[in-house]
Design an enzyme around this catalytic site. Structure first.
Site, short mmCIF file in Angstrom:
data_model
loop_
_atom_site.label_atom_id
_atom_site.label_comp_id
_atom_site.label_asym_id
_atom_site.label_seq_id
_atom_site.Cartn_x
_atom_site.Cartn_y
_atom_site.Cartn_z
N TYR A 21 0.81 -1.29 0.08
CA TYR A 21 -0.02 -0.03 -0.15
C TYR A 21 0.79 1.09 0.08
O TYR A 21 0.61 2.18 0.69
CB TYR A 21 -0.75 -0.12 1.24
CG TYR A 21 -1.79 -1.28 1.49
CD1 TYR A 21 -2.63 -1.63 0.44
CD2 TYR A 21 -1.51 -2.19 2.54
CE1 TYR A 21 -3.31 -2.87 0.54
CE2 TYR A 21 -2.15 -3.05 2.71
CZ TYR A 21 -3.32 -3.72 1.70
OH TYR A 21 -3.98 -4.65 1.91
N TYR A 148 -14.50 -4.95 2.62
CA TYR A 148 -13.05 -5.29 2.17
C TYR A 148 -12.83 -6.68 2.43
O TYR A 148 -13.18 -7.21 3.49
CB TYR A 148 -11.84 -4.62 2.89
CG TYR A 148 -10.66 -4.91 2.58
CD1 TYR A 148 -9.96 -4.44 1.22
CD2 TYR A 148 -9.89 -5.92 3.57
CE1 TYR A 148 -8.73 -5.20 1.12
CE2 TYR A 148 -8.60 -6.09 3.22
CZ TYR A 148 -7.99 -5.94 2.10
OH TYR A 148 -6.69 -6.29 1.75
N ASP A 242 -17.14 -12.95 6.52
CA ASP A 242 -15.64 -12.69 6.78
C ASP A 242 -15.33 -12.23 7.97
O ASP A 242 -15.41 -11.10 8.33
CB ASP A 242 -15.06 -11.67 5.54
CG ASP A 242 -13.75 -11.50 5.69
OD1 ASP A 242 -12.96 -11.92 6.68
OD2 ASP A 242 -13.28 -10.86 4.58
N LYS A 271 -5.54 -13.71 10.97
CA LYS A 271 -5.15 -12.66 12.08
C LYS A 271 -4.71 -13.22 13.34
O LYS A 271 -4.03 -13.92 13.64
CB LYS A 271 -5.75 -11.26 11.92
CG LYS A 271 -5.79 -10.80 10.47
CD LYS A 271 -6.36 -9.28 10.42
CE LYS A 271 -6.34 -8.72 9.24
NZ LYS A 271 -5.04 -8.53 8.58
#
Length: 421
Positions: A21, A148, A242, A271
């Site tokens: 990014y 996202y 998600d 994560k």
């Protein structure tokens, strides 16, 4: 950081790395980290930063938790990895059994991969093939503004195109169906009608539950998830949730879907799953999804298998992470973090450039009116001794769930003083 304080490995390697990014031509040089411990990062020049992001909220138990490190060390000596094609390993099977017991309903089958994006890709692939195996061709996914789900080619097709990261790829990513999340019963009724009308083309609806992370930490109520589950049931469409961001206590329950009392057809995790120690992800599917792939016909099998699937080292870290979620009062810690964030971020509402302050679980958000200088805040935070990485129009905190009240106050006070400066 002065050039003289940069280590040799930094000078030797910085011209050969590609950062995420980041516009590499104009970006400020990244900071070299030489040590992590608890909620602190030590830079090469000796400065310590209190980390308010927990490495994109993966380090839920803080850095270097001894229980997780010991489990990884033990597994490393025995067997760090073995292929999952025709072979299995104990950490992976134990992890799958434990997750099946933790997750709601009959989410009993775990596909263990290495990254969150891959787990979403697997869920999408499962959804399409689920219908193919039943003799139906459905290739569309319904997704929502602000959501996202990853940066891989398939997941880009279910991210909000207005988010901006992926708009260059409009001609090559899949053309799916973008909607607004229903926020009222009337909107939910319209969504149900739409879904039923187009169900013959739609494999699944996919969303982040309760919090749209990269879309700007936008919160929405559990009722919306209930409406989505009901609409999918009426239309005969699958529901993918998600939980890569929200899973493992982040929103105040072990999984965000618990607040809505629903069971998705597939759920994705990553994560905090491995405590921020190892790349790992899971796509867990309900029994009826798995059963649709059982056949004498080999072409009906799920043809997917990452090289490091069910990585034994990562699964050992994940099992140790689950130990901590079970043994230590993470939900109690989140409740305390939530109240402290509400109390200590509240004064930010009086600042002229602050549009909104909102908190859910261990997520604190300060939204700005004018975000044109948002990048200028980053070095100010570092100079103040904290690692906070604002984006879009928000300054946010997603700290380790083990953070002390004193360290959390350092973060919240720094946000206020910096925005007030």
């Amino acid at each position: 950081m002065p050039e003289t304080q940069l280590p040799d490995w930094y000078h030797d390697g910085i011209d050969h790395i590609w950062l995420p990014y980041t516009q590499m031509q104009t970006a400020k040089p990244p900071l070299p980290v030489i040590k992590s411990d608890g909620v602190r990062l030590t830079l090469a020049d000796g400065r310590e930063l209190v980390d308010g992001i927990a490495s994109w909220w993966a380090a839920a138990h803080g850095y270097n938790h001894p229980h997780v490190l010991k489990a990884v060390e033990t597994q490393l000596k025995e067997m760090p990895h073995v292929m999952f094609g025709g072979l299995v390993n104990e950490p992976a099977l134990r992890l799958s059994k434990r997750l099946a017991a933790m997750l709601p309903g009959d989410l009993d089958r775990c596909f263990i991969a290495e990254s969150g994006s891959v787990s979403v890709e697997v869920a999408m692939k499962m959804a399409v093939q689920y219908f193919l195996n039943k003799g139906e061709s459905r290739s569309k996914f319904v997704h929502f503004r602000g959501c996202y789900h990853g940066d891989t080619l398939g997941t880009m097709g279910v991210c909000d195109p207005e988010e901006g990261m992926h708009n260059l790829f409009g001609d090559v990513i899949a053309d799916n169906i973008l909607c607004d999340l229903p926020r009222t019963e009337a909107e939910a009724a319209k969504f149900t009608i739409f879904l039923k009308k187009n169900a013959h083309t739609i494999a699944a609806v996919i969303t982040e539950p309760l919090v749209l992370g990269a879309g700007g930490m936008i919160f929405y109520p559990p009722e919306t998830l209930k409406w989505l589950r009901s609409a999918c049931d009426e239309a005969g469409v699958l529901l993918i949730i998600d939980e890569i961001f929200t899973g493992f206590c982040r929103t105040g329950t072990m999984f965000a879907v618990e607040q809505a009392g629903i069971v998705p057809d597939m759920i994705t995790l990553s994560k905090a799953l491995s405590g921020g120690v190892s790349p790992l992800s899971v796509c867990a599917a309900r029994d009826h999804i798995f059963d649709a792939f059982l056949s004498e016909d080999p072409t009906k099998a799920l043809m997917h298998g990452p090289t490091y699937m069910a990585h034994a080292l990562g699964c050992a870290a994940a099992n140790a992470s689950l130990d901590l979620f079970e043994r230590e009062d993470r939900l109690g810690q989140v409740a305390k973090i939530e109240q402290q964030l509400k109390d200590e971020l509240a004064p930010c509402r009086d600042l002229p450039n602050v549009k909104d302050v909102r908190v859910k679980g261990a997520i604190g958000v300060v939204q700005l009116h004018d975000a044109s200088n948002i990048d200028a805040l980053k070095p100010k935070f570092v100079d103040a001794g904290v690692w906070i990485r604002p984006f879009r129009d928000i300054v946010y905190l997603t700290p380790s769930l083990t953070i002390s009240a004193e360290d959390l106050s350092i973060l919240t006070n720094t946000i206020f003083s910096t925005l007030n400066g």
